[in-house]
Motif scaffolding. Structure first.
Motif, mmCIF file in Angstrom:
data_model
loop_
_atom_site.group_PDB
_atom_site.id
_atom_site.type_symbol
_atom_site.label_atom_id
_atom_site.label_comp_id
_atom_site.label_asym_id
_atom_site.label_seq_id
_atom_site.Cartn_x
_atom_site.Cartn_y
_atom_site.Cartn_z
ATOM 1 N N HIS A 397 0.858 -1.187 0.000
ATOM 2 C CA HIS A 397 0.000 0.000 0.000
ATOM 3 C C HIS A 397 0.893 1.236 0.000
ATOM 4 C CE1 HIS A 397 -2.892 2.966 1.695
ATOM 5 N NE2 HIS A 397 -3.808 2.208 1.092
ATOM 6 N N ALA A 398 0.402 2.296 -0.592
ATOM 7 C CA ALA A 398 1.205 3.516 -0.690
ATOM 8 C C ALA A 398 1.488 4.131 0.673
ATOM 9 C CB ALA A 398 0.478 4.525 -1.580
ATOM 10 N N ARG A 399 0.592 3.942 1.626
ATOM 11 C CA ARG A 399 0.730 4.614 2.920
ATOM 12 C C ARG A 399 1.135 3.673 4.048
ATOM 13 N NH1 ARG A 399 -4.042 8.401 5.545
ATOM 14 N NH2 ARG A 399 -3.094 8.743 7.607
ATOM 15 N N ARG A 467 -12.199 -4.779 3.210
ATOM 16 C CA ARG A 467 -11.865 -4.138 1.936
ATOM 17 C C ARG A 467 -11.398 -2.715 2.202
ATOM 18 N NH1 ARG A 467 -16.391 -5.863 -2.631
ATOM 19 N NH2 ARG A 467 -15.860 -8.106 -2.680
ATOM 20 N N GLY A 469 -10.351 0.837 0.879
ATOM 21 C CA GLY A 469 -10.550 1.702 -0.275
ATOM 22 C C GLY A 469 -9.369 2.627 -0.500
ATOM 23 N N GLU A 470 -9.514 3.529 -1.476
ATOM 24 C CA GLU A 470 -8.452 4.497 -1.746
ATOM 25 C C GLU A 470 -8.196 5.363 -0.521
ATOM 26 O OE1 GLU A 470 -9.069 6.777 -5.227
ATOM 27 O OE2 GLU A 470 -9.304 5.034 -6.551
ATOM 28 N N ASN A 471 -9.246 5.726 0.157
ATOM 29 C CA ASN A 471 -9.120 6.416 1.437
ATOM 30 C C ASN A 471 -9.146 5.351 2.531
ATOM 31 O OD1 ASN A 471 -9.367 7.828 3.813
ATOM 32 N ND2 ASN A 471 -10.938 9.235 3.056
ATOM 33 N N PRO A 472 -8.025 5.146 3.238
ATOM 34 C CA PRO A 472 -7.967 4.061 4.226
ATOM 35 C C PRO A 472 -9.034 4.162 5.312
ATOM 36 C CG PRO A 472 -5.781 4.953 3.805
ATOM 37 C CD PRO A 472 -6.754 5.875 3.136
ATOM 38 N N GLN A 474 -12.065 4.757 4.829
ATOM 39 C CA GLN A 474 -13.361 4.352 4.282
ATOM 40 C C GLN A 474 -13.366 2.865 3.924
ATOM 41 O OE1 GLN A 474 -14.056 7.073 1.034
ATOM 42 N NE2 GLN A 474 -14.557 8.786 2.400
ATOM 43 N N TRP A 475 -12.816 2.057 4.792
ATOM 44 C CA TRP A 475 -12.770 0.616 4.560
ATOM 45 C C TRP A 475 -14.116 -0.029 4.876
ATOM 46 C CZ3 TRP A 475 -13.149 -2.666 8.932
ATOM 47 C CH2 TRP A 475 -13.034 -2.027 10.176
#
Length: 644
Positions: A397-399, A467, A469-472, A474-475
């Motif tokens: 993951h990017a972050r 799951r 999402g792009e915004n961690p 908002q899983w």
């Protein structure tokens, strides 16, 4: 006596009535079988002694006496003085054989206000001599002292006149012996004596007029305090306990006379009961086939020729100390902030860039999630609620370098955390689940998907997908399946490579489940290892997988006997078991009552070249503190169990 003290004694006496039989009254029944008269008297000079104990040095037999005027005095069988401190004021001492014909003496000196340790051994000419080993100042006068031998260590119990007891681990050193506090013990006022039955691992404490207590001497076991001798036996004034280990007897001196009991049997009839004509003994012992007695502050030892009780028919070793390999922790975490049963489950994040900067996540199930380094230093405390179990998986993951999930009992559901490449842990919030009481939790991975298994303390084992999402923040948490449970389950672990889930039914055993077959509606769990009271003793708690090719193992907390069991990777074959013992050099206590555990085979620096096992410690001792987690090198485990 103050009204407050009288009320306190009445309350304790009422509790004793309940313990030894509801409705039973505590009438004093000090009836003896015979009166002892005409003792042989060994006259002493300026000793004023209230305690004696026999001992042997070489081929000679001696008596050690406490002296209120001369500290400690050693006399021969004929009463001749052999050695003395000629200084100090001692009423109570403890005596322990050290091997090689040497003895260890602990005495409370009223003049200095210190507990003093001395060796008693022959000098170059073979004459006994006292050798100073060390001392420790104490806050209050000591009413009782007794030694306990635990494995190859010597412990000292010291109880002051207010009834506050402390257990110390004695640390032999070339310059001066050290005292390291293990735990406190609470008795209340009027303790008069203590003794230890090393064969059964029991501490015995006389507390007139309430009776004689018996409890476990090992601080890593439940105290299990019970009444050994009821208060209706010796009357209101008794003490002077002495253990005859060879015969299996406890001897008790009382104002009314002398008593002996079978050390195996609480609340049993006495084996010996005699009054002494015109004598109120405060200390008794047996030596040379005769009964020895002292009155308070006496200058004479009384020796009675009387038939003594036969040794007990069977002197059994303490069954709680079943022999098994022991290892010691290399480090421990800071205690959790919450008291009581609070620390629960750990997880290990291996830092791929620098394994020595890896992190331990540990739950404080009354407060939140803690983050520690490998030295046990607390780095972060995230107050996210009553999280019980925690697990994690690496993440591309990017972050974040990894995700951790924890079962949350404040708001029933799953709390999610992101772990950065630098080891910082961030809370990503909570998603609720329809569970009455979330309990155990573990993660599994399949084809890039991340799944959480969570047990309901009042229901089933639930499978859900996480799951991200792009915004961690908002899983999503998506329910997938449910496995009915017959009993309580907390510990679980998934073998991602083989697609297997293991979970522990606390009082039944270890179950294995084929995950793919289960999700397809075809798989049923298999019981692969049963609770048998030996290899696995309920409750069965934490579980983890040590993965290292052919040398891979399932590690399980066998809480009922404070041990850890190793099984083959598939759980079908028992490999061995071990306990975690005290590390005296590092001042780290042993481990007991373990809930959760985690293990990794990754090399984490010089201390953990083959990985580390992290276990929750239900009783944090040395000294007593809130619960924490202990770190054990896998190298030491592999050596102890001779693993390939």
């Amino acid at each position: 006596m103050t009204r407050k003290k009288i009320l306190k004694l009445c309350i304790v006496a009422a509790l004793l009535d309940f313990l030894i039989g509801c409705g039973k009254t505590t009438e004093v029944t000090t009836k003896h079988v015979g009166i002892l008269k005409d003792p042989q008297t060994l006259s002493l000079q300026d000793v004023a002694s209230s305690q004696l104990a026999p001992l042997s040095l070489g081929e000679a037999n001696y008596l050690l006496l406490a002296s209120e005027t001369r500290g400690l005095v050693l006399i021969g069988e004929d009463g001749s003085e052999i050695a003395a401190l000629d200084g100090g004021s001692v009423e109570r001492f403890a005596l322990q054989a050290r091997g090689g014909g040497h003895w260890l003496v602990a005495a409370y000196d009223e003049d200095s206000g210190k507990i003093q340790l001395r060796g008693l051994e022959p000098d170059a000419q073979g004459r006994p001599r006292f050798q100073f080993l060390g001392d420790m100042a104490v806050d209050a006068p000591q009413a009782a002292l007794c030694f306990s031998r635990q494995k190859d260590r010597i412990h000292l119990f010291a109880i002051d006149e207010s009834g506050l007891g402390r257990e110390y681990l004695l640390l032999p050193r070339a310059s001066s012996w050290g005292f390291s506090e293990v735990r406190p013990l609470y008795f209340g006022e009027q303790v008069s004596s203590c003794a230890v039955d090393n064969a059964r691992g029991k501490l015995l404490v006389a507390q007139p007029p309430l009776g004689i207590w018996r409890l476990n001497a090992d601080a890593e076991r439940d105290e299990a305090r019970e009444v050994f001798v009821a208060p209706d036996r010796q009357g209101a004034d008794f003490g002077g306990l002495w253990v005859d280990a060879a015969a299996g007897h406890l001897w008790v001196a009382a104002e009314s006379g002398v008593w002996a009991y079978d050390l195996r049997r609480p609340l049993s009839e006495p084996l010996f009961s005699r009054s002494l004509d015109g004598v109120a003994p405060v200390s008794v012992a047996v030596a040379g086939g005769k009964l020895l007695a002292l009155e308070e502050e006496s200058n004479a030892v009384l020796r009675f020729a009387v038939p003594l009780p036969e040794p007990v028919a069977e002197i059994q070793a303490f069954r709680g100390a079943v022999s098994m390999p022991h290892v010691a922790a290399r480090a421990q975490t800071a205690p959790v902030a919450s008291g009581g049963d609070a620390a629960d489950d750990p997880a290990i994040w291996v830092n791929p860039r620098n394994t020595e900067e890896s992190r331990i996540l540990g739950t404080d199930k009354k407060r939140g999630l803690n983050v520690y380094d490998l030295n046990g230093k607390l780095l972060q405390a995230l107050p996210v609620g009553r999280v019980n179990n925690v697990d994690l998986r690496p993440l591309d993951h990017a972050r974040f370098a990894a995700l951790a999930a924890a079962s949350n009992r404040t708001t029933p559901g799953v709390s999610l955390f992101g772990i950065t490449a630098d080891g910082e842990v961030e809370s990503l919030g909570l998603r609720e689940m329809d569970l009455a009481d979330p309990y155990g939790l573990c993660l599994s991975r399949k084809d890039g998907g991340l799944f959480v298994w969570m047990s309901d303390k009042q229901g089933d084992l639930h499978l859900a997908e996480i799951r991200l999402g792009e915004n961690p923040l908002q899983w999503q948490l998506l329910p997938r399946a449910r496995q009915p449970l017959a009993g309580l389950v907390e510990g679980c672990v998934a073998d991602d490579e083989r697609g297997q889930l293991f979970y522990a039914e606390e009082d039944r055993g270890i179950w294995r489940l084929d995950i793919d077959a289960f999700v397809a509606g075809e798989g049923q769990p298999q019981l692969v290892a049963r609770v048998d009271g030996d290899k696995l003793v309920d409750d069965i708690e934490g579980m983890a997988l040590y993965l290292n090719g052919d040398s891979s193992y399932l590690v399980v907390s066998s809480q009922g006997n404070n041990s850890y069991a190793l099984f083959s990777r598939d759980g079908s074959e028992f490999v061995g078991r071990f306990r975690v013992d005290i590390n005296p050099e590092l001042g780290i206590d042993g481990v007991s009552e373990t809930d959760g555990l985690e293990v990794t085979s990754a090399a984490l620096g010089a201390d953990y070249p083959q990985g580390v096992l992290v276990v929750q410690d239900g009783r944090n001792r040395l000294p007593s503190a809130a619960q924490n987690f202990k770190l054990i090198s896998w190298t030491e485990i592999a050596d102890a169990l001779a693993l390939q």
